[in-house]
Design a protein around this motif. Structure first.
Motif, PDB file in Angstrom:
ATOM      1  N   ALA A 973       0.810  -1.209   0.000  1.00 37.17           N
ATOM      2  CA  ALA A 973       0.000   0.000   0.000  1.00 37.17           C
ATOM      3  C   ALA A 973       0.850   1.270   0.000  1.00 37.17           C
ATOM      4  O   ALA A 973       0.539   2.228  -0.694  1.00 37.17           O
ATOM      5  N   TRP A 974       1.892   1.261   0.738  1.00 38.40           N
ATOM      6  CA  TRP A 974       2.648   2.505   0.894  1.00 38.40           C
ATOM      7  C   TRP A 974       3.984   2.481   0.172  1.00 38.40           C
ATOM      8  O   TRP A 974       4.876   3.264   0.459  1.00 38.40           O
ATOM      9  N   TYR A 975       4.037   1.573  -0.737  1.00 38.19           N
ATOM     10  CA  TYR A 975       5.281   1.468  -1.478  1.00 38.19           C
ATOM     11  C   TYR A 975       5.615   2.785  -2.161  1.00 38.19           C
ATOM     12  O   TYR A 975       6.765   3.218  -2.213  1.00 38.19           O
ATOM     13  N   ASP A 976       4.574   3.432  -2.639  1.00 37.85           N
ATOM     14  CA  ASP A 976       4.818   4.673  -3.381  1.00 37.85           C
ATOM     15  C   ASP A 976       5.376   5.769  -2.488  1.00 37.85           C
ATOM     16  O   ASP A 976       6.083   6.645  -2.947  1.00 37.85           O
ATOM     17  N   PHE A 977       5.017   5.686  -1.236  1.00 37.61           N
ATOM     18  CA  PHE A 977       5.507   6.743  -0.351  1.00 37.61           C
ATOM     19  C   PHE A 977       6.822   6.371   0.308  1.00 37.61           C
ATOM     20  O   PHE A 977       7.631   7.229   0.634  1.00 37.61           O
ATOM     21  N   LEU A 978       6.972   5.101   0.562  1.00 33.79           N
ATOM     22  CA  LEU A 978       8.064   4.672   1.441  1.00 33.79           C
ATOM     23  C   LEU A 978       9.144   3.899   0.716  1.00 33.79           C
ATOM     24  O   LEU A 978      10.104   3.469   1.349  1.00 33.79           O
ATOM     25  N   ARG A 979       8.979   3.709  -0.547  1.00 32.32           N
ATOM     26  CA  ARG A 979       9.976   2.872  -1.217  1.00 32.32           C
ATOM     27  C   ARG A 979      11.325   3.572  -1.189  1.00 32.32           C
ATOM     28  O   ARG A 979      11.404   4.807  -1.110  1.00 32.32           O
ATOM     29  N   PRO A 980      12.337   2.777  -1.265  1.00 36.22           N
ATOM     30  CA  PRO A 980      13.672   3.377  -1.202  1.00 36.22           C
ATOM     31  C   PRO A 980      13.898   4.291  -2.400  1.00 36.22           C
ATOM     32  O   PRO A 980      13.440   4.013  -3.508  1.00 36.22           O
TER      33      PRO A 980
ATOM     34  N   LYS B 189       8.893  20.436  -0.292  1.00 33.14           N
ATOM     35  CA  LYS B 189       7.761  19.773   0.333  1.00 33.14           C
ATOM     36  C   LYS B 189       8.159  18.610   1.236  1.00 33.14           C
ATOM     37  O   LYS B 189       7.322  18.033   1.901  1.00 33.14           O
ATOM     38  N   ARG B 190       9.382  18.252   1.267  1.00 31.13           N
ATOM     39  CA  ARG B 190       9.777  17.036   1.959  1.00 31.13           C
ATOM     40  C   ARG B 190       9.279  16.945   3.397  1.00 31.13           C
ATOM     41  O   ARG B 190       8.684  15.940   3.762  1.00 31.13           O
ATOM     42  N   PRO B 191       9.521  17.962   4.194  1.00 29.95           N
ATOM     43  CA  PRO B 191       9.101  17.804   5.589  1.00 29.95           C
ATOM     44  C   PRO B 191       7.613  17.537   5.692  1.00 29.95           C
ATOM     45  O   PRO B 191       7.165  16.662   6.432  1.00 29.95           O
ATOM     46  N   THR B 192       6.835  18.269   4.954  1.00 31.52           N
ATOM     47  CA  THR B 192       5.394  18.041   4.968  1.00 31.52           C
ATOM     48  C   THR B 192       5.083  16.650   4.469  1.00 31.52           C
ATOM     49  O   THR B 192       4.185  15.981   4.977  1.00 31.52           O
ATOM     50  N   ASP B 193       5.821  16.263   3.479  1.00 33.72           N
ATOM     51  CA  ASP B 193       5.572  14.927   2.947  1.00 33.72           C
ATOM     52  C   ASP B 193       5.651  13.874   4.031  1.00 33.72           C
ATOM     53  O   ASP B 193       4.811  13.003   4.106  1.00 33.72           O
ATOM     54  N   LYS B 194       6.674  14.011   4.804  1.00 33.34           N
ATOM     55  CA  LYS B 194       6.868  13.007   5.837  1.00 33.34           C
ATOM     56  C   LYS B 194       5.653  12.945   6.761  1.00 33.34           C
ATOM     57  O   LYS B 194       5.140  11.879   7.061  1.00 33.34           O
ATOM     58  N   LYS B 195       5.219  14.113   7.124  1.00 30.37           N
ATOM     59  CA  LYS B 195       4.051  14.141   7.999  1.00 30.37           C
ATOM     60  C   LYS B 195       2.839  13.576   7.273  1.00 30.37           C
ATOM     61  O   LYS B 195       2.031  12.833   7.836  1.00 30.37           O
ATOM     62  N   GLN B 196       2.767  13.974   6.025  1.00 23.44           N
ATOM     63  CA  GLN B 196       1.604  13.507   5.263  1.00 23.44           C
ATOM     64  C   GLN B 196       1.632  12.002   5.077  1.00 23.44           C
ATOM     65  O   GLN B 196       0.595  11.344   5.094  1.00 23.44           O
ATOM     66  N   ILE B 197       2.840  11.531   4.876  1.00 26.17           N
ATOM     67  CA  ILE B 197       2.935  10.072   4.723  1.00 26.17           C
ATOM     68  C   ILE B 197       2.457   9.385   5.992  1.00 26.17           C
ATOM     69  O   ILE B 197       1.687   8.423   5.952  1.00 26.17           O
ATOM     70  N   GLU B 198       2.916   9.925   7.079  1.00 26.32           N
ATOM     71  CA  GLU B 198       2.488   9.309   8.341  1.00 26.32           C
ATOM     72  C   GLU B 198       0.990   9.418   8.516  1.00 26.32           C
ATOM     73  O   GLU B 198       0.316   8.483   8.960  1.00 26.32           O
ATOM     74  N   GLN B 199       0.481  10.581   8.141  1.00 25.26           N
ATOM     75  CA  GLN B 199      -0.964  10.760   8.235  1.00 25.26           C
ATOM     76  C   GLN B 199      -1.679   9.770   7.330  1.00 25.26           C
ATOM     77  O   GLN B 199      -2.669   9.140   7.714  1.00 25.26           O
ATOM     78  N   ARG B 200      -1.114   9.666   6.173  1.00 25.78           N
ATOM     79  CA  ARG B 200      -1.718   8.750   5.211  1.00 25.78           C
ATOM     80  C   ARG B 200      -1.705   7.317   5.738  1.00 25.78           C
ATOM     81  O   ARG B 200      -2.683   6.572   5.616  1.00 25.78           O
ATOM     82  N   ILE B 201      -0.597   6.981   6.340  1.00 24.50           N
ATOM     83  CA  ILE B 201      -0.496   5.624   6.875  1.00 24.50           C
ATOM     84  C   ILE B 201      -1.577   5.385   7.922  1.00 24.50           C
ATOM     85  O   ILE B 201      -2.277   4.362   7.900  1.00 24.50           O
ATOM     86  N   GLU B 202      -1.716   6.363   8.775  1.00 23.04           N
ATOM     87  CA  GLU B 202      -2.744   6.219   9.805  1.00 23.04           C
ATOM     88  C   GLU B 202      -4.131   6.132   9.181  1.00 23.04           C
ATOM     89  O   GLU B 202      -4.972   5.338   9.596  1.00 23.04           O
ATOM     90  N   GLU B 203      -4.353   6.990   8.200  1.00 18.84           N
ATOM     91  CA  GLU B 203      -5.676   7.001   7.592  1.00 18.84           C
ATOM     92  C   GLU B 203      -5.957   5.722   6.820  1.00 18.84           C
ATOM     93  O   GLU B 203      -7.085   5.236   6.790  1.00 18.84           O
ATOM     94  N   ASP B 204      -4.903   5.212   6.227  1.00 15.72           N
ATOM     95  CA  ASP B 204      -5.095   3.945   5.532  1.00 15.72           C
ATOM     96  C   ASP B 204      -5.470   2.842   6.510  1.00 15.72           C
ATOM     97  O   ASP B 204      -6.302   1.985   6.207  1.00 15.72           O
ATOM     98  N   ARG B 205      -4.850   2.917   7.643  1.00 13.92           N
ATOM     99  CA  ARG B 205      -5.196   1.906   8.649  1.00 13.92           C
ATOM    100  C   ARG B 205      -6.649   2.063   9.078  1.00 13.92           C
ATOM    101  O   ARG B 205      -7.361   1.082   9.306  1.00 13.92           O
ATOM    102  N   GLU B 206      -7.037   3.320   9.172  1.00 12.90           N
ATOM    103  CA  GLU B 206      -8.425   3.575   9.538  1.00 12.90           C
ATOM    104  C   GLU B 206      -9.363   3.015   8.467  1.00 12.90           C
ATOM    105  O   GLU B 206     -10.361   2.369   8.769  1.00 12.90           O
ATOM    106  N   ARG B 207      -8.995   3.277   7.250  1.00 15.75           N
ATOM    107  CA  ARG B 207      -9.831   2.763   6.160  1.00 15.75           C
ATOM    108  C   ARG B 207      -9.802   1.243   6.108  1.00 15.75           C
ATOM    109  O   ARG B 207     -10.770   0.600   5.723  1.00 15.75           O
ATOM    110  N   HIS B 208      -8.665   0.745   6.514  1.00 11.90           N
ATOM    111  CA  HIS B 208      -8.529  -0.697   6.485  1.00 11.90           C
ATOM    112  C   HIS B 208      -9.524  -1.381   7.418  1.00 11.90           C
ATOM    113  O   HIS B 208      -9.966  -2.498   7.185  1.00 11.90           O
ATOM    114  N   LYS B 209      -9.865  -0.653   8.445  1.00 13.89           N
ATOM    115  CA  LYS B 209     -10.852  -1.214   9.363  1.00 13.89           C
ATOM    116  C   LYS B 209     -12.157  -1.493   8.638  1.00 13.89           C
ATOM    117  O   LYS B 209     -12.833  -2.485   8.891  1.00 13.89           O
ATOM    118  N   ARG B 210     -12.490  -0.582   7.763  1.00 15.44           N
ATOM    119  CA  ARG B 210     -13.735  -0.783   7.032  1.00 15.44           C
ATOM    120  C   ARG B 210     -13.631  -2.035   6.175  1.00 15.44           C
ATOM    121  O   ARG B 210     -14.571  -2.809   6.041  1.00 15.44           O
TER     122      ARG B 210
END
Lengths: 1112, 272
Positions: A973-980, B189-210
């Motif tokens: 799922a997050w390969y696009d964001f986290l891939r090396p 954008k990198r710093p924001t990206d990192k945060k966004q990625i983390e946010q995205r990860i969390e949100e994906d997990r949330e969606r995964h619950k569904r």
């Protein structure tokens, strides 16, 4: 023919089959029964006693209105103390409940008092009370849900009074054991007695005088009598019987035959009665091989010659046989052939059998089914006689002789029912046919009349090799079995049963008589061989056979001596009633009261006031009446074994019932199963038996001068209370059974789940870890994760999995009680004064993967493997702990699981990249991380807690994954964001080569593979040369045992914190010094500086460095 | 926004404001999407305005938000189909292409997003929002984007890396797939990206619950439940046997080794 049938029976399923299934059945039965205790109890009563039981209950309650109230009060108070201990194993818990003393303290004490100091005559209420109590003892065993057999320590004194007197103790235990063993028989037996022997009140009075201990019985009697004569089920059975056309057609002829056979049998019994012990001997010997073999010759001769054509031979030297007891070796073969023989006659002379085709009984298959008590037997039985719809347990549970004859069949059927697996065939089969050294379980049942009868039958079969004459049941006789059978969860509906039961009413004795018809010539109208009722009593203990023998001897002697004396007070079923709810091992045959050759019932015989030997007999009869209270009984080491064993086996203490995966010996204190067959026990018991043996001799010689005489010194045993165990001061103060030091002193761990405390069981001194389940902030009640953890742990049993002892609710807090381990891996690695050797490390890692392998085979993902969750006991055993995130997974189906699992440092790359359909490989990765930690003391991928950084850490050491080595990566799922983003090379070897052995290096590289599909599973890991060939071989870190103190992550963290503080201080000081020095003398650099830096935990340094290096 | 406000009807202006707030505080959970969708349904009198607002927000440079708004469309289409609200249905039909382009921009396709959209489209199709041909067409489009996204640019990165090893850090920043916004230079954008990625990860997990919710769902078919069970029930395997062994050994009070020795036939557990 004979040979072929013999071969058949030899071919019968291996013993393993039988015992396997039977144990299972048996176990499941017991579980079942205990679980449904309440419901079942009522059903039992209804079915067994019919409406009478209810009435009795009511009467008793009327008389003793406060009893219930008291118990209720008591349980309430317990609740308010919040001392419920839920055993972690439900089944066990319930079983234990029955172990728990189920009498109220008050009445308990009273009982104790009058048992030992005479019964106060002024206590008018007592009789009812006791009757009630005893009558319902069993039921209450189930009913009173007292989970904590121990009182809170501050009530220890009170508790002690009731529980530490060994008499009480054993009383409880025995009765409880009986309970466990499938309790129907006894009650049935009793009720039967009372039913068919409505003895006059005079007799009762007399009896009361005679035997104080039988008072309860007496009291019970009246109530029984006052009620309508039951036979509640009989009519229906009879009904069914008449309805069954097949049966009725054959009825007449069978009746005739029956009568004939009866006469013959009586005659036979006459003969036998001259040497009364015989009946007992045989069965008991057959079943308990452990008895000392005195006359091996005799026995062997008997065994070796299955066809004893001489009836006399069977009569000869009965005493000796009895005394000698038989060893299994002899019996094994004997039984086998015996069964064959019995079958054979049937086949050979079908005409002899009145109703060969009659329903189920006639069929040879059924006979063969008996021959093969195992699966096959039941199977056949069911197939052939679907009408009966017997549960296989019951059917095959009859190992004994095969009787083509209906009555035998019935008898056996009956027997089987009574057995309900416990005393059932498996044991017989094993002890007999398969030469298990001994089955102690039988000890109780050996005394049972049925057994003996069967044995007799068998022997007679052996002797004459003739068909038995089948007899119709006595029409008037009640069939209590029908009622009692309802207890049996496996019992078919009555409609199905009725056919069998109607005619069944022949007692085991009857059948025995019938069997012996060949030998007998003359007959008294009713000959009864009263060897059973007394045994039918709750005689669970190992010794009874001997005692019984003695009793028999006495009895017979009495019979001879006092033939003409009028039977005195024949209280019904004296012994059986004594402890009503206790379960007899065997059900007594449901039929008429037995009459001895002199027309007396057994009970009458017992209470002959003119009997000079009465007192001695009473002494002998301790097994019937007083065996639970008699100190002598207590003195018997075997009994010791039994009594305290049960005591120990209480919810508080957690023995390892489970044997080690690798063959460690389990705790054998649970008596229910095979342990008695264990040679060790065998040996032990034989030694124990000596004194008893002697006693027996003595009695025999007294009454039977024609036998060998032996001068015996009977030891009188003194009652001595055990030294009272002392609790330490703080334990006395403890409000909980698990004492933990106040404050934070006992905390050994803390986490999101809550806190973990170290505690000690105040009574057993067992150390435990209490994991307090945090309830704060739980909106939905009890956290589902905790439930999941409990459920998982209950099903996992492995030396490398932490053992959940129980779940306990105390003061509104829920605790999981675990076995205690002095260390966890983190703590151990950082132990201040213990260094693991390479062999230790290897052993720990091996255990880690063994535990993991077990989990994965069982379909469990741990999902939180990390060093802090791995415990190490002070014997160097590694235990996986913290199953809060664990779950069962579908081995054969891809399923989505949450990927927010596993502490992030130990999280595998696929989870970091968003995989939700993962499997065991995630645990393997974590384990690999732990393994590295064992070698290097530090986490290999200490990220900053975020996925991105964590992946960076992994990439930095293992290099970046390529699609070639991990094709599935791009679908994550997050390969696009986290891939090396930049290619990195694997520097693992460079970094760790020096610290690992070559094979370890290779293994680590194999484990740290990106593609989860290529990661080896734990099973393969264990086959790696690192474990198998490379030196040093794994060695258990037993040295930990000598280590003082515990060391967990918690402690090591504290130490580290202190150390860090200290380092910081030194650093500051040094910096100041340096500054001063620089300022003062321009010295180049202090030598201590770098060292101090090194002293800082690597992890932190790495973390900082890596964090800084992260792009952006 | 309190539930009462979300449920109440508002005039066009107020609804616009409220809806904006709703979107601003949107979380990834299903409940949040449903709440927003319900708001749209309740205020259908100003549906056009609200739809506009949603489209505006969709334009914002926040991929996580776009995906969350996509969640609203999914919920909305379901509600609209249930109530046969033609206006919304038509709007969704008309704008589906637009949504898709926003969430899975063809120039920077993100496999995860495409997966989400494909799933959503399938769901809408099942609701009857699209004809078969239209659904197929959309699916094809997405599939194409997916395949194009599967060429990892790691090799390119590597090549660049080889060309200019000294520029590694810089290069990495540039090459980091800029999945969260298109307008600004990626380096910034990198710093924001990192945060966004983390946010995205969390949100994906949330969606995964569904997603996991549907694991337990069973249709109305007569045998569906048993079929499902049958399907999921595996053959008896080593684990089952081990469990049986385990229990038996406990029952018998003997060790497993002992058990195996005594009952060789009954314990067909494969030798380890």
């Amino acid at each position: 023919m004979a040979s072929s049938s013999r071969a058949n029976s030899m071919k019968a399923p291996p013993k393993d089959d039988r015992s396997w299934t039977d144990h299972r059945d048996h176990e499941s039965t017991s579980k079942h029964s205990s679980r449904k205790s309440k419901r079942r109890r009522s059903i039992e009563f209804q079915s067994k006693y019919g409406s009478r039981a209810e009435e009795v209950e009511r009467v008793a309650r009327d008389h003793r209105p406060d009893l219930e109230g008291r118990s209720r009060r008591r349980s309430r108070s317990r609740q308010s103390r919040g001392d419920h201990h839920l055993d972690s194993r439900q089944g066990r818990e319930l079983r234990r409940e029955s172990d728990i003393p189920n009498r109220e303290g008050h009445s308990e004490r009273e009982e104790y008092l009058y048992r030992h100091h005479g019964r106060p005559s002024d206590r008018t209420n007592e009789p009812e009370d006791r009757a009630y109590r005893e009558y319902y003892q069993e039921g209450r065993g189930y009913k009173s849900v007292e989970r904590n057999p121990y009182p809170p320590p501050n009530q220890y004194d009170e508790f002690y009074d009731y529980h530490h007197r060994s008499e009480h103790h054993q009383n409880y235990h025995n009765s409880k054991k009986d309970l466990r063993r499938g309790s129907f028989n006894h009650r049935n037996h009793k009720s039967e007695h009372s039913r068919r022997q409505p003895s006059p009140g005079r007799q009762h009075r007399h009896q009361r005088d005679e035997l104080k201990n039988s008072q309860a019985r007496d009291e019970l009697e009246p109530s029984n009598r006052s009620l309508s004569p039951d036979t509640s089920l009989e009519p229906s059975a009879a009904d069914k019987l008449t309805k069954s056309s097949r049966r009725s057609s054959k009825q007449k002829s069978r009746t005739l035959r029956h009568l004939k056979a009866r006469k013959a049998a009586q005659d036979f019994f006459r003969q036998l009665s001259t040497s009364p012990s015989r009946e007992n001997t045989e069965p008991s010997g057959a079943q308990s091989p452990s008895r000392p073999v005195k006359s091996a010759d005799d026995q062997s001769s008997r065994n070796s010659s299955p066809k004893r054509s001489e009836p006399e031979s069977s009569n000869v030297s009965l005493h000796e046989e009895k005394i000698s007891g038989m060893n299994t070796a002899n019996h094994g073969p004997r039984r086998g052939p015996g069964s064959i023989d019995t079958r054979q006659p049937y086949a050979a002379h079908p005409s002899q059998y009145g109703t060969p085709t009659h329903s189920h009984h006639g069929s040879p298959h059924s006979a063969s089914s008996y021959g093969r008590p195992g699966w096959g037997g039941s199977y056949y039985a069911q197939q052939q006689h679907s009408v009966n719809a017997y549960s296989p347990h019951r059917q095959h549970s009859y190992p004994g002789p095969q009787h083509g004859d209906q009555h035998y069949y019935q008898n056996s059927h009956y027997y089987a029912q009574g057995q309900q697996g416990y005393h059932g065939p498996p044991y017989h089969a094993q002890s007999n046919g398969h030469g298990y050294p001994e089955d102690r379980r039988f000890s109780g049942s050996q005394t049972s009349p049925i057994d003996s009868n069967n044995a007799i039958i068998q022997s007679s079969n052996n002797n004459q090799n003739q068909a038995q004459v089948s007899m119709p049941s006595q029409p008037g006789s009640k069939n209590p079995s029908a009622a009692a059978d309802d207890d049996n969860p496996f019992r078919p509906p009555k409609s199905l049963r009725a056919e069998d039961e109607g005619p069944v009413s022949i007692t085991a004795n009857d059948s025995a008589i019938e069997q012996s018809s060949n030998t007998s010539t003359t007959g008294v109208s009713k000959v009864s061989f009263a060897f059973k009722a007394k045994h039918a009593g709750p005689n669970p203990k190992p010794v009874p056979d001997l005692s019984q023998k003695m009793k028999e001897t006495k009895k017979e002697n009495i019979m001879e001596n006092d033939k003409q004396k009028a039977p005195v007070g024949a209280p019904t079923a004296p012994i059986a009633n004594r402890e009503p709810p206790r379960e007899p091992r065997r059900r007594e045959p449901p039929h008429e009261p037995y009459r001895d050759p002199y027309g007396r019932t057994r009970d009458e015989r017992y209470y002959d006031p003119y009997d000079r030997d009465r007192h001695e007999r009473q002494y002998d009869e301790r097994y019937r009446d007083e065996r639970y209270y008699n100190q002598e009984y207590r003195g018997d080491p075997r009994d010791y074994y039994d009594g305290p064993r049960d005591y120990r086996r209480d919810a508080r203490e957690h023995r390892n019932m489970r044997p080690g995966w690798h063959g460690e010996k389990p705790d054998y204190r649970d008596e229910r199963f095979d342990e008695r067959r264990h040679p060790e026990y065998d040996r032990r018991r034989e030694g124990d038996k000596a004194p008893r043996h002697k006693q027996e001799h003595k009695h025999r010689s007294e009454h039977k001068p024609d036998h060998k005489h032996e001068v015996i010194i009977v030891k009188k045993k003194m009652t001595r209370t055990l030294p009272r165990p002392k609790l330490s001061e703080e334990h006395t103060q403890s409000t909980s059974v698990y004492f933990r030091k106040p404050g934070n002193e006992s905390v050994i761990g803390a986490g999101t789940y809550g806190k973990v405390f170290k505690a000690v069981h105040v009574y057993t001194k067992e150390e435990v870890a209490l994991k307090k389940i945090r309830m704060e902030g739980e909106r939905d009640g009890f956290p589902v994760t905790a439930v999941r953890e409990v459920k998982l742990l209950q099903s996992l049993h492995h030396p490398n999995i932490v053992r959940l002892l129980e779940v306990m609710v105390e003061n509104n807090d829920c605790y999981m009680v675990f076995e205690y381990a002095s260390h966890d891996l983190t703590g151990l690695l950082f132990h201040p004064n213990f260094v693991l050797t390479a062999a230790h490390k290897k052993h720990l890692i091996k255990q880690l993967f063994e535990g993991l392998d077990y989990l994965h085979r069982r379909g469990v993902l741990h999902r939180d493997i990390k060093a802090a969750n791995i415990l190490v006991s002070n014997r160097g055993e590694l235990k996986l702990a913290d199953f809060g995130l664990a779950r069962f997974y579908k081995k054969h189906k891809v399923q989505d699981y949450t990927n927010r699992v596993i502490t992030i440092w130990y999280r595998p790359p696929e989870l970091l990249l968003g995989e939700t359909q993962y499997g065991v490989a995630v645990d393997v990765w974590s384990a690999a991380c732990v393994m590295m930690e064992v070698f290097t003391k530090h986490a290999i991928f200490p990220g900053d807690g975020h996925e991105i950084n964590q992946l960076e850490k992994i990439y930095n050491i293992l290099g970046t994954p390529t699609l070639e080595e991990w094709p599935g990566m791009k679908d994550l799922a997050w390969y696009d964001f986290l891939r090396p983003t930049a290619k990195k090379s694997n520097v693992f070897l460079d970094k760790f080569r020096e610290r690992l052995t070559p094979q370890a290096c290779q293994l680590m590289q194999a484990l740290f593979v990106y593609d989860p599909k290529k990661r080896p599973i734990a099973e393969y890991v264990l086959k790696h040369p690192y474990f198998t060939t490379e030196e040093p071989a794994p060695a258990q870190a037993v040295e930990l045992y000598d280590l003082k103190g515990d060391w967990h992550e918690f402690e090591s963290k504290q130490l580290r914190r202190k150390k860090e503080q200290r380092d910081k201080d030194t650093r500051v000081r040094q910096a100041q010094d340096e500054h001063k020095r620089k300022a003062a003398a321009l010295e180049p650099q202090s030598e201590t500086g770098p060292e101090v830096k090194k002293a800082r935990p690597n992890t932190k340094m790495d973390t900082e460095a890596e964090t800084a290096a992260v792009p952006g | 926004m309190p539930t009462a406000e979300a449920e109440a009807e508002w005039d066009a202006f107020e609804a616009r404001l409220k809806f904006s707030t709703l979107l601003g505080s949107l979380s990834a959970s299903v409940a949040a999407a449903q709440k927003a969708a319900r708001f749209l349904m309740v205020n259908k009198h100003c549906g056009e305005d609200l739809f506009e607002v949603a489209l505006e927000w969709l334009e914002k440079d926040d991929m996580n938000l776009r995906i969350k708004i996509w969640g609203i469309w999914e919920e909305l289409s379901e509600m609209a189909m249930r109530e046969q609200h033609v206006d919304y249905i038509n709007r969704i039909r008309d704008n589906i292409q637009h949504f898709m382009d926003n969430i899975c921009p063809p120039e920077r396709p993100i496999a995860a997003n495409i997966r989400i959209v494909r799933k959503g489209v399938e769901r809408m199709h099942k609701l009857g929002l699209f004809s078969n041909t239209r659904a197929k067409e959309l699916d094809e489009m997405l599939k194409h984007r997916t395949s194009s996204s599967q060429n990892p640019d790691l090799d390119a990165v590597e090549a660049a890396h080889k060309q200019d090893p000294g520029e590694e850090a810089h290069d990495m920043k540039h090459r980091w797939p800029n999945a969260f916004g298109d307008n600004k230079p990626s380096g910034a954008k990198r710093p924001t990206d990192k945060k966004q990625i983390e946010q995205r990860i969390e949100e994906d997990r949330e969606r995964h619950k569904r997603l996991k919710e549907s694991i337990w769902q069973i249709g109305n078919g007569e045998h569906e439940e048993s079929d499902k069970m049958w399907e999921e029930c595996s053959d008896i395997d080593e684990g089952d046997l081990m469990a049986a062994e385990d229990e038996t050994s406990e029952m018998l009070g003997i060790s497993i080794d002992e058990l195996r020795r005594r009952f060789p036939a009954q314990t067909p557990v494969a030798a380890v």
